[in-house]
Design an enzyme around this catalytic site. Sequence first.
Site, PDB file in Angstrom:
ATOM      1  N   ASP A 223       0.816  -1.215   0.000  1.00  0.00           N
ATOM      2  CA  ASP A 223       0.000   0.000   0.000  1.00  0.00           C
ATOM      3  C   ASP A 223       0.850   1.266   0.000  1.00  0.00           C
ATOM      4  OD1 ASP A 223      -1.923  -1.889   0.459  1.00  0.00           O
ATOM      5  OD2 ASP A 223      -2.789  -0.917   2.210  1.00  0.00           O
TER       6      ASP A 223
ATOM      7  N   HIS B  91       3.828  -2.136   3.096  1.00  0.00           N
ATOM      8  CA  HIS B  91       3.834  -0.808   2.485  1.00  0.00           C
ATOM      9  C   HIS B  91       5.112  -0.593   1.689  1.00  0.00           C
ATOM     10  CE1 HIS B  91       0.956  -0.596   5.806  1.00  0.00           C
ATOM     11  NE2 HIS B  91       0.328   0.292   5.071  1.00  0.00           N
TER      12      HIS B  91
HETATM   13 ZN    ZN Z   1      -2.548   3.059   3.378  1.00  0.00          ZN
END
Ligand code: ZN
Length: 387
Positions: A194, A336
């Site tokens: 993400d 991430h």
């Molecule tokens: Zn996020």
Amino acid sequence: MVGMDMSEKRKKEEIRRESTKGNKGLLMRQAFWGILVLVSLLVMFVMGIFAIRGAQKGQRDAELSYAASDMQGSAGNGKGIAADGPGKTLSGDGTAQSEPGKMLPEGGNSEEKPGRTLSEGKEAGDGSGKTLSGDKSSEADPGKALTEGRETGDGSGKTPSGNQEAEDGPAEDGDVQEEEDADTDAPVIAMTFDDGPYTKVTNRIVDVLLEYGAGATFFVVGSRIDTYSDTLKRVYESGFEVASHTWSHKNLNKLSEEEILKELSDTVEKLNTYVPVGDVLLRPPYGSANETVRALAGTSLINWSLDSQDWKSRDADAIIAHVLATVKDGDIILMHDLYECTAEAVEYLVPELTARGYRIVSVSELFCRKGIPLEEGILYRNPWDSY
Ligand code: ZN
């Protein structure tokens, strides 16, 4: 008579002397052996002490190296599942905001998802004290991971007996793979990234995924696309799934319907100006998606069942330990592509998980392999857990 007496006396005398001499010799021999035995005992005693010390040291060394390898192997059993990592930020030019330091954990959804508790009871990191490598990240981690997991438990909850399955799954896999339909029986997991793209991290992740033939889904933040379009194109052209993480990473539950729709459509539009993805999956920031958001999504919403907690620990060893200790078949792993520690962890995890028999794929492929159709307006934590 006297002569006889004399000679007898002399004989007796001789015998007496002889026996005295014999006694003396015997005494000396006894003393000699006695001393020898004592000395031997002493030597054995001393050697014994050294032997015990040596053994203890050997054991200690063995424990140390176990601890070291354990760090790469397992450890913290943080049962967690927490909020979608780093939040806030990302707007404007994207570059400045991409600095990890500015990120806030996307904790927003913890309160919003009731009833989803993690099986806490389990005591802390089964890595109990086994810690991670000799560095700073050691001792504290396993326990810490658990606490954090409990505290943050967000939507993805339910990591049922994750630990045990994690250990059993891959082990069984060896046999299973020999069977004819290895593909359907091998444990499968989806890796998701993400908040990117972020060239210097995303590229490292793409490199290692490609090297091991692994798949992944990248949930991209719309406002970053222009800045990192080359990286986005590389992700797409390398065959990875590209999906939406909204335009500006706001908590959709707090927006008006109009704002929600704009967050979603702007992102899909922008994505398609660089790569022909059409409609894409959506990961709501912070994992937050109430009924309204789900109804407006126009696509499937994808949360996660295993939070790597990279956004929280910011430590490759901790990420690795947490993932390896909790991963199980069907997991969607949240990471991430914003932090270098994440890239470092992925560079270790991809080969390691592959070696343990896991197939690493994109979200869409995970559902396909599990035979679960992705439905519009449904939010999934893994193929079997949705609402
Ligand atoms: Zn996020």
